[in-house]
Structure formats: structure tokens, C-alpha cells
Design an enzyme around this catalytic site. Structure first.
Site, short mmCIF file in Angstrom:
data_model
loop_
_atom_site.label_atom_id
_atom_site.label_comp_id
_atom_site.label_asym_id
_atom_site.label_seq_id
_atom_site.Cartn_x
_atom_site.Cartn_y
_atom_site.Cartn_z
N ARG B 53 -7.82 3.96 1.96
CA ARG B 53 -6.80 4.94 2.36
C ARG B 53 -5.69 4.86 1.33
O ARG B 53 -5.65 3.97 0.47
CB ARG B 53 -6.31 4.75 3.80
CG ARG B 53 -6.55 3.44 4.43
CD ARG B 53 -5.72 2.37 3.85
NE ARG B 53 -4.33 2.77 3.82
CZ ARG B 53 -3.44 2.31 2.96
NH1 ARG B 53 -3.78 1.45 2.01
NH2 ARG B 53 -2.19 2.72 3.00
N GLY B 54 -4.75 5.78 1.44
CA GLY B 54 -3.72 5.88 0.41
C GLY B 54 -4.15 6.99 -0.54
O GLY B 54 -5.28 7.00 -1.03
N ALA B 55 -3.23 7.91 -0.81
CA ALA B 55 -3.60 9.11 -1.56
C ALA B 55 -4.25 8.80 -2.90
O ALA B 55 -5.33 9.34 -3.21
CB ALA B 55 -2.36 10.00 -1.72
N ARG B 90 -10.43 14.13 4.38
CA ARG B 90 -9.02 13.96 4.75
C ARG B 90 -8.28 15.19 4.24
O ARG B 90 -8.28 15.45 3.03
CB ARG B 90 -8.40 12.70 4.12
CG ARG B 90 -9.06 11.36 4.44
CD ARG B 90 -8.79 10.85 5.84
NE ARG B 90 -7.40 10.80 6.27
CZ ARG B 90 -6.55 9.79 6.03
NH1 ARG B 90 -6.93 8.75 5.33
NH2 ARG B 90 -5.32 9.84 6.50
N GLN B 203 -0.47 0.15 9.23
CA GLN B 203 -0.69 -0.18 7.83
C GLN B 203 0.44 -1.01 7.23
O GLN B 203 0.23 -1.71 6.24
CB GLN B 203 -0.86 1.10 6.99
CG GLN B 203 -2.14 1.86 7.27
CD GLN B 203 -1.87 3.04 8.19
OE1 GLN B 203 -0.99 2.98 9.04
NE2 GLN B 203 -2.62 4.10 8.04
N ASP B 244 1.65 11.64 0.49
CA ASP B 244 0.29 12.17 0.41
C ASP B 244 0.24 13.53 -0.26
O ASP B 244 -0.81 13.95 -0.76
CB ASP B 244 -0.33 12.23 1.80
CG ASP B 244 -0.46 10.84 2.38
OD1 ASP B 244 0.54 10.33 2.92
OD2 ASP B 244 -1.55 10.25 2.25
N ASN B 254 4.16 12.70 4.28
CA ASN B 254 3.82 11.28 4.23
C ASN B 254 3.50 10.85 5.66
O ASN B 254 3.63 11.61 6.62
CB ASN B 254 4.97 10.46 3.63
CG ASN B 254 4.56 9.03 3.30
OD1 ASN B 254 3.47 8.80 2.80
ND2 ASN B 254 5.41 8.07 3.60
N LYS B 255 3.07 9.62 5.78
CA LYS B 255 2.72 9.03 7.07
C LYS B 255 3.71 9.42 8.17
O LYS B 255 4.92 9.40 7.95
CB LYS B 255 2.70 7.51 6.90
CG LYS B 255 2.52 6.70 8.14
CD LYS B 255 1.22 6.94 8.84
CE LYS B 255 0.07 6.93 7.85
NZ LYS B 255 -1.24 7.15 8.50
#
Lengths: 365, 365
Positions: B53-55, B90, B203, B244, B254-255
Site C-alpha cells: 500500500r502507499g501510492a 485501487r 497504518q 494519494d 490522502n488517508k
């Protein structure tokens, strides 16, 4: 309110006439258990470990704790010791000190042999008053929800966001923030509640969701991070939260994270109301930054209780091993972010003037 | 960065020259395990289930997924199918599509028999470029932390708050938001990081705390609710988060929960920076509200993995039985709340003009 069809309060006197029964809220939502308090120490421990929590309920529990202390020693010295001991268990909620002062005032001029009976009598009155106060908060707050419903299409729900548990489990019955919701639901107004999970102790996902579900109120649990996005998306009509202490200028101490929701409400034009009984107002504090903020155990952040598939309840460690945690339990929302207060006397702006308009007798003090 | 003294990237080619190894981030922080990707489907599943995960990292993983697809069928049709399939895993992060487009551009004019080798070559370049990009983000962001440190007493730490994991585990190495922190720490500047737990997938508590701890950076986990109070109390000098997708006007996806922290930073005069590589900018979107927001499974809210005292890992149900949950995974922070962007090219205001000042070649497009 009802659990499994049976009406409960959160605290009651047992049929022996002296011991006190509480719902053990640390076991919810996994198990419904009650605990018997037989000593002042039992009451203090129940408050400290959050078997009872919520500003109004810990006030009543402390009052019963004082009754139990007086049964063992009804002297002035023992009474003062018990009051200091009980009040020190949680520093932020003002109701704790308020309820103890009420009982002290009712017994201090009586001879020792009459103090126990008078203390129980006054505590029972305080409990009944709390129920009536919360009922009236609901009746007053209902008007806000009716007004929103009147602008919606028929059947379209009024979306309320709430944080933590300011429900009947935080009081004796009805709740503060939830009372308008229960009143609206019972009046046939369609209501849907966004329930903030409320880390670290998850009182939203554990307690608010539990009590709304038990009463049949439609609701959706969301993480604490989600409320801002929901408000940006037009999915929240009104926020209603409780409070642990309101300063005389209208600043609001409540569960950590309340301030963030108030910021988002302001940024999106969503009304943000705080529901409270008069006993939560600290007229001696001129602003919220002077409210002491309790720092609780890191374990509340690093560990989590939950149910295994077989129904057993275990506590797991959830974070990176060895990492420390901080755990401030409350924050202060400045009055400028609060649309209004809902109290047993009515609704008023969040300001010194607003509070005094509801409690004009305070002007003379 | 290092785990147990050994240097790792988050993704690497195995010695067989074609299969791909990743750190399984769903197992962290409880266990360190790696997983081998042998097919395009393996890569897609790793992205969807958030083993990666993570862009930036899901971009590189998708690129390797395309390499694996081309090994099986290097036709144009198969390539287009694989790209659509991988990109659909995603919806919010733009890097996914960007990385796939980079590989497609490198191979589309080649005969089929040369495509696989060219795809692997371009993907390896993208991975190396990501490392260099993140390193440069760190060098640029370091100046901000140095400036704050220069205003402090000697030895007094610079307090950084970050949300979610925009660390090296979200990239190939270094991270975006964490890169300035690692650079400052390695340069001997005392840094302390407030790590937002970041519900629902934690996370922050799982990954950011894990990687900061592994590198020896002082940090404290706090629940997502706490950041506002920390900022009100003067305990945060700067917020740095990842993203993201950034729209061309500077709005930041973002998150979920990032928006709430940005509001609190604005309200308290705390600088709020977003660290990103160029590949996270979506020049085709004129504003953030057009960024698709992924809705993920309710189970991520209602269940939680954790370690039992014996070290075994179980998943427990944490909420009231029967209560539903909503799970929007991202929110959009308006550019007006962002102090600036930290990119591999330098630091600029969060606006169209600011972005174009860093990427002037975009003016011609």
C-alpha cells in the site's frame, strides 16, 4: 432505556436497601454484566476503571460511594476524606464534585445517626433528577431535529453525528446527546446516527452503537477520521455531543477528538450542538483552557479487547512492539465553534450570555 | 531502510530474474514476512488486499504486475487488459495508472519478443527513480526541520505530526513524509514524531511506528483524535503527510482524517506540509472534489488484528454485534489548508501556480 426488551437504568439500589448495582461498561458490548458496589472503595474503583463513565453517571456513582462511606463512618472527617478520594478518581468531569457537594450539603447539619439515611435519600433524588433533566434535554433538542426533518423529503432521515457516548449509558437514563435522538425516533421522525468509533476506548462503537441498536435506532459506525469527509459530502445534518465540563464562557471539554469534529462542522456549515445538564457547567472557570485534561494509560491505545469467533473475549496488542503511546483523554472545543447548548432549560448560544440566559440565577452569584 | 540491521526495499526482483518479492504489510507489525508474486493476478491481489500500500509502492507493484502479465501474453490486447485490471484495484491513488502508462510507453512500439525484457528494465528504472525521488524529497524537506530546530533550545526536539504511513513502507525506500524526518535524524537534528494511529487499518501504529522504531527515531503513538489537542497545547511544530493524489489546483486526497488534522493545523498556526513525488499530481483534474474516494469493507472498522500474550496473531470483533459500519478510505484536504508541497524539485505553495513553479514544463501542456 431497554436492553433485550427490559428497562434498565445504569445504576440502582439493590433490594437490600444499601448496596448499589451498576452495569459493568468495560464488558460491553461483548457481555452484559452487572457489578455490586458495597464500599466507597468499590465505587471509586468503578469510576477509575470506567466500569461507569460519562459525566452524569460518575456523579451519581460518587454520591452512592459517599453513602457507602458514611455507613462505615459518618463523622465529618471521614466524610471529607471520602469526598476527596472519590473526586480525585477522574479530574476532568465536574459533575463528580457537584454531586458530592449536593450530598454533603444534605447531611452536614444532621447528627451522625441520621446522615446515612439522608445521604441515600439525596442520592436517589439526584438520580431521579438526572433522569428528568435528560428527558427535558431530549424534549428541547427534539425541536432541532424536527426543524431539520421539516426541510427534508418525507422519509428522508435526519443524519446526526455524535462522538463518544453521551447516551443513557453515560447518565442514569435517556442520555444527553442521545436524548433528542431517542425522542425523535420515538416520535416517528426518521433519524440515522453516524457513530464515531471514539478511540482509544471505543465508547462509540462499543456503547453508543450498542444502545442505539438495542433501541432500534438506525446507525452506522465510522472511524473518528471519517466525520470530516462525511460533512464535506453533505451527509451530516447536525452534530450533537455531550461534555464533561463547560467553562463559564462556553468552552467545552469533551472526549478527545471533539474539537476536530467541531472544526469540520464549522468549515462545512453543519450545526454543532453540545447537550448538557446544568451540573456540567463550571461557573468558577472563566475559560476552557483551565480545565484539567486527564492523561490516561498508554495501554488504552496499545491494546484492544474484542471477541474471538468462539465468543470468548481477549485483549490483543495492536501496535508496533516497543513503541510508546500518549493518551490525553479530553480536549477543549472553543465556544466559537459551538452553535449552541441544549440543556434541560432550553437551547442557547455557547457563550457566557447564552448560559446566563438559561440560568439567570447565576447572575447574582 | 533497515529492519533488524539489514537494509531492505519494499519490493525487489528475485534472483531468478522474473518473480517479485514484497514485504507483506498486512502482517506487520506482528510478523515480518515476504511474499512472492509470480503472476499479474498475484500483483493485483497484493494491491487489493493491501499487502502493498502507499501510492508510490502500489505504482511499482502494478508495473511489476504488468511485467508478469507480459511474460504470459505480450500482445497489445493482453497488455491493455492487464493495465485495466491492475489500475482498477485501487481507485484513489493516481500513481498506479501513472506507472502502468510508463511501462506501456516503453514497450508499445517494440515487437512482442522484446516487450518483457523492456518492461522489466523500465520497471526497475521506475523503482530506482522512486528511491531517488524520495531521497530528494527528504533533502528538500530537511530545510524546514532545520529551520524549526534553529529556533529551539539545543537538544529540544522538533515535533512532527504525521498521519497514516507515508514512510518507506509506502514507497520503495525513504518514504515521502518520513524522508525529511530520516534525513534530519541522520543529520543529528533531534526529531520526535507524533504518530497518528490511523484507523481503520492502523497504518500509523502498525507501520509508521514500526519503521521509525526500526530506524531509532523517537516517536509516540497517539489516537487520531489527539492531534488537535496536541496542536492546541503547542506540542506540534509541523505536520507532514503524504498523499494519494493531488489535483492541479493543489487539493490533496490522502488517508481519511487528513482533512481534520489540516483544519486543526490551520486553527493553531501549525505549518501543514504534504510530501509527494511528481507522479502523484493529477494534472487532468482541476479540483480535489473530483477525485474518486474508495469505500472499503466494513470489516476493516469492525475487526482488528492483534497479538495475544503468547505471540500468536488473531483477529477480534471490536464493535457492538450487529451494528453496521461505513469505511470511506480517503478524504480531500482543500489547498487553502495546506502550507506547501515538498517534492523532489523543491518546496512550493499548494496552488496551481505553486505546482507549475516546480513543474514549468506542464505550462505547455
Amino acid at each position: 432505556m431497554k436492553i433485550g426488551g427490559r428497562h434498565y437504568r445504569t445504576i440502582w439500589l439493590n433490594t437490600d436497601g444499601w448496596s448499589v448495582e451498576i452495569i459493568d461498561q468495560t464488558k460491553l458490548p461483548h457481555r452484559f454484566e452487572t457489578v455490586t458496589l458495597r464500599t466507597c472503595g468499590d465505587a471509586a474503583r468503578a469510576i477509575l476503571t470506567m466500569q461507569v463513565r460519562g459525566a452524569p453517571l460518575i456523579g451519581i456513582t460518587a454520591a452512592y460511594g459517599l453513602c457507602l462511606a458514611l455507613r462505615e463512618d459518618a463523622s465529618d472527617e471521614a466524610m471529607d476524606r471520602a469526598i476527596d478520594y472519590l473526586a480525585s478518581q477522574r479530574p476532568t468531569a465536574i459533575n463528580l464534585r457537584w454531586a458530592l457537594d449536593q450530598v454533603r450539603a444534605a447531611v452536614r447539619n444532621l447528627p451522625r445517626e441520621q446522615r446515612v439515611e439522608a445521604a441515600y435519600k439525596r442520592t436517589a433524588e439526584l438520580a431521579d433528577e438526572d433522569v428528568e433533566t435528560c428527558r427535558r434535554i431530549g424534549v428541547n433538542g427534539l425541536e432541532l431535529l424536527k426543524e431539520i426533518a421539516s426541510r427534508k423529503k418525507p422519509g428522508e432521515p435526519v443524519n446526526v453525528l455524535t462522538h463518544c457516548n453521551a447516551g443513557w449509558l453515560a447518565c442514569v437514563d435517556w442520555g444527553t446527546a442521545t436524548s433528542p435522538i431517542y425522542h425523535a425516533h420515538d416520535a416517528g421522525i426518521p433519524v440515522h446516527v453516524w457513530v464515531d468509533e471514539t478511540r482509544p476506548r471505543n465508547q462509540g462503537a462499543s456503547l453508543t452503537a450498542y444502545e442505539l441498536g438495542s433501541h432500534g435506532v438506525p446507525h452506522t459506525i465510522v472511524v473518528d477520521n471519517a466525520g470530516g469527509h462525511l460533512m464535506q459530502s453533505g451527509k451530516v445534518d447536525i452534530c450533537i455531543v455531550g461534555t464533561d465540563r463547560v467553562a463559564a464562557n462556553g468552552d467545552v471539554a469533551n472526549k478527545i477528538g471533539t474539537y476536530l469534529k467541531a472544526l469540520a462542522a464549522k468549515d462545512n456549515g453543519v450545526p454543532f450542538y453540545v447537550a448538557l445538564p446544568h451540573s456540567t457547567i463550571d461557573w468558577t472557570l472563566d475559560e476552557g483552557r483551565k480545565i484539567p485534561i486527564e492523561e490516561r494509560s498508554a495501554d488504552e491505545v496499545l491494546k484492544m479487547p474484542g471477541r474471538l469467533p468462539d465468543g470468548s473475549v481477549v485483549t490483543v496488542e495492536i501496535a508496533a512492539p516497543g513503541s510508546p503511546a500518549g493518551n490525553p483523554a479530553f480536549d477543549v472545543t472553543p465556544a466559537r465553534l459551538v452553535t449552541g447548548f441544549i440543556t434541560e432549560r432550553g437551547i442557547a448560544p455557547a457563550s457566557r450570555e447564552g448560559l446566563l440566559s438559561l440560568y439567570p440565577e447565576r447572575k447574582r452569584q
